[in-house]
Write a protein that holds these residues in place. Structure first.
Motif, PDB file in Angstrom:
ATOM      1  N   TYR B  13       0.650  -1.148  -0.157  1.00 28.64           N
ATOM      2  CA  TYR B  13       0.246  -0.059   0.107  1.00 28.64           C
ATOM      3  C   TYR B  13       1.138   0.929  -0.097  1.00 28.64           C
ATOM      4  CZ  TYR B  13      -2.672  -4.233   1.187  1.00 28.64           C
ATOM      5  OH  TYR B  13      -3.179  -5.043   1.157  1.00 28.64           O
ATOM      6  N   SER B  16       1.880   1.393  -3.505  1.00 29.02           N
ATOM      7  CA  SER B  16       0.647   2.213  -4.428  1.00 29.02           C
ATOM      8  C   SER B  16       1.096   3.334  -4.592  1.00 29.02           C
ATOM      9  CB  SER B  16      -0.596   2.098  -3.804  1.00 29.02           C
ATOM     10  OG  SER B  16      -1.456   2.259  -4.663  1.00 29.02           O
ATOM     11  N   ALA B  20       1.295   6.432  -6.697  1.00 31.86           N
ATOM     12  CA  ALA B  20       0.152   7.427  -7.001  1.00 31.86           C
ATOM     13  C   ALA B  20       1.145   9.044  -7.518  1.00 31.86           C
ATOM     14  CB  ALA B  20      -0.411   7.280  -6.160  1.00 31.86           C
ATOM     15  N   SER B  67      -3.983   3.674   1.171  1.00 35.71           N
ATOM     16  CA  SER B  67      -3.485   4.291  -0.527  1.00 35.71           C
ATOM     17  C   SER B  67      -4.318   4.700  -1.487  1.00 35.71           C
ATOM     18  CB  SER B  67      -2.644   2.519  -0.718  1.00 35.71           C
ATOM     19  OG  SER B  67      -2.935   1.619  -0.225  1.00 35.71           O
ATOM     20  N   SER B  68      -5.911   3.943  -1.255  1.00 37.96           N
ATOM     21  CA  SER B  68      -6.850   4.138  -2.131  1.00 37.96           C
ATOM     22  C   SER B  68      -7.057   5.355  -2.040  1.00 37.96           C
ATOM     23  CB  SER B  68      -7.792   2.861  -2.242  1.00 37.96           C
ATOM     24  OG  SER B  68      -8.071   3.004  -1.265  1.00 37.96           O
ATOM     25  N   SER B  71      -5.077   7.953  -3.068  1.00 33.92           N
ATOM     26  CA  SER B  71      -4.719   8.089  -4.686  1.00 33.92           C
ATOM     27  C   SER B  71      -5.878   8.816  -5.099  1.00 33.92           C
ATOM     28  CB  SER B  71      -4.875   6.740  -5.172  1.00 33.92           C
ATOM     29  OG  SER B  71      -3.650   5.869  -5.397  1.00 33.92           O
ATOM     30  N   GLN B  98      -9.227  -1.894  -6.968  1.00 38.30           N
ATOM     31  CA  GLN B  98      -8.427  -1.815  -5.784  1.00 38.30           C
ATOM     32  C   GLN B  98      -9.028  -2.872  -4.968  1.00 38.30           C
ATOM     33  OE1 GLN B  98      -7.928   3.067  -5.944  1.00 38.30           O
ATOM     34  NE2 GLN B  98      -5.960   1.908  -6.306  1.00 38.30           N
ATOM     35  N   ARG B 102      -7.750  -4.827  -1.650  1.00 36.85           N
ATOM     36  CA  ARG B 102      -7.377  -4.988   0.093  1.00 36.85           C
ATOM     37  C   ARG B 102      -7.811  -5.806   0.774  1.00 36.85           C
ATOM     38  NH1 ARG B 102      -5.511  -1.013  -3.643  1.00 36.85           N
ATOM     39  NH2 ARG B 102      -4.211   0.585  -3.067  1.00 36.85           N
ATOM     40  N   ILE B 158      -4.185   3.377 -11.759  1.00 36.98           N
ATOM     41  CA  ILE B 158      -3.094   3.111 -10.404  1.00 36.98           C
ATOM     42  C   ILE B 158      -3.637   1.734 -10.109  1.00 36.98           C
ATOM     43  CG2 ILE B 158      -5.182   4.202  -8.732  1.00 36.98           C
ATOM     44  CD1 ILE B 158      -0.881   3.779  -8.006  1.00 36.98           C
ATOM     45  N   THR B 161      -1.680  -0.574 -11.003  1.00 39.99           N
ATOM     46  CA  THR B 161       0.172  -0.810 -10.383  1.00 39.99           C
ATOM     47  C   THR B 161      -0.339  -2.318  -9.222  1.00 39.99           C
ATOM     48  OG1 THR B 161       1.033   1.175 -10.847  1.00 39.99           O
ATOM     49  CG2 THR B 161       1.961  -0.241  -9.193  1.00 39.99           C
ATOM     50  N   ASP B 162      -1.470  -1.739  -8.877  1.00 40.08           N
ATOM     51  CA  ASP B 162      -1.637  -3.023  -7.521  1.00 40.08           C
ATOM     52  C   ASP B 162      -2.439  -4.367  -8.523  1.00 40.08           C
ATOM     53  OD1 ASP B 162      -4.132  -0.182  -6.375  1.00 40.08           O
ATOM     54  OD2 ASP B 162      -2.261  -0.538  -6.127  1.00 40.08           O
TER      55      ASP B 162
END
Ligand SMILES: [Ca+2]
Ligand SMILES: [Ca+2]
Ligand SMILES: [Ca+2]
Ligand SMILES: [Ca+2]
Lengths: 205, 205
Positions: B13, B16, B20, B67-68, B71, B98, B102, B158, B161-162
């Motif tokens: 995270y 991430s 971002a 992290s979300s 972003s 996302q 998670r 993003i 990437t996750d």
């Protein structure tokens, strides 16, 4: 609009999506999946939710899983009361809270399941680990909520429902909870959209 | 802008959020927290992250965890390349992905930790449970990615990437992974922002 939920109405995330749709004033059909019969693993449902989870919505021909993504989508696509705060910083905090409640505090979610919340299941005392998680919850919530404060942000948001459920896992189990957090959660519980979910008929299994 | 990450740069995270910020072209200071010394539990850090987690950002006097949420905040507040798709339906799917990564696939995250990804830790064979989770991952990813498709949506987001990290937990462990998903993850891994994170100096403990 169709909302898929678990047939016992126990999923906290199904509840969150249900409340979001209700608060937005949208009409939808409730479709039930019996998780004990693994109906979420049926091939037909995999077409709707590639991750085979509840909740999922089907809006015309668009399907979507994950309650927080569902709330964001509904808020963006439909007019009506806002589900997320209008203020950028408050909206960021609402998102952070939703993400946190969905990924942390696992021991509370395990030891104080929604069977405690919705089926009056009597729980064991909290383990040390879960008590530590509860203390973390109280600390984080107290940063956002002053005594007497009705909502986390300027108006009600879907993050209020999610936080109230987490707090009520402990309140309804009879665990000690700081009074102003218990009061906040009790008030949030009285929202008609929440009461509509609470009062759905559940089979006690 | 300050980004707090774990000192071993292992948190997916934290990665991430780092990616971002880099993709947005923002300048930031990287502050390290030694999780093995419980630095995330220090009172000073609790002021920044009430949930005592990494990552967190501090943007002037605004702190934010998760992290979300980070972003989304960066994407809303700053000009530059978009972190989330512009199309409403694609954006909804990116958020759902996302959120899913998670909150689900715990057995993959446990049996294929980021020590496998970033420290070349040799893992045990996947348990049956983790293999089932891997199959679920492959199925969900295949719904979104055709062979040769570079990004999940119209442009990089993003969520790429996750997802690439989750796939690479298995690839880098030598587990069987559908070829087109492994190719996708390998290409995503070559992004400069991702390579910047991958190449940070880690102490092997
Ligand atoms: Ca419609
Ligand atoms: Ca403002
Ligand atoms: Ca600034
Ligand atoms: Ca479109």
């Amino acid at each position: 609009m169709i909302l898929y939920v678990d047939a016992n109405y126990l999923s906290p995330y199904a509840m969150s999506a249900f409340v979001a749709l209700r608060e937005k004033g949208l009409t939808f059909e409730l479709h039930l999946l019996d998780l004990q019969k693994s109906e979420q693993s049926a091939p037909a449902y995999a077409e709707i939710s590639s991750t085979q989870r509840v909740p999922a919505i089907v809006d015309d021909d668009f399907s979507l899983s994950e309650s927080s993504a569902i709330s964001e989508y509904i808020d963006e696509c439909y007019i009506g009361p806002k589900l997320y705060p209008l203020d950028i910083l408050s909206r960021a905090r609402a998102r952070a809270l939703q993400a946190w409640l969905r990924s942390d505090l696992l021991s509370i979610r395990e030891e104080r399941s929604t069977e405690v919340v919705f089926l009056q299941r009597s729980p064991q005392p909290l383990s040390a680990k879960a008590q530590a998680a509860a203390n973390k919850l109280f600390h984080a919530a107290a940063q956002l909520l002053q005594p007497g404060q009705l909502h986390l942000f300027e108006q009600w948001s879907i993050a209020d429902t999610d936080l109230a459920l987490m707090i009520n896992r402990l309140v309804l189990a009879g665990d000690p909870v700081p009074e102003h957090l218990a009061n906040y959660a009790a008030l949030q519980w009285q929202r008609p959209s929440v009461q509509d979910w609470v009062n759905l008929a559940r089979n006690i299994t």
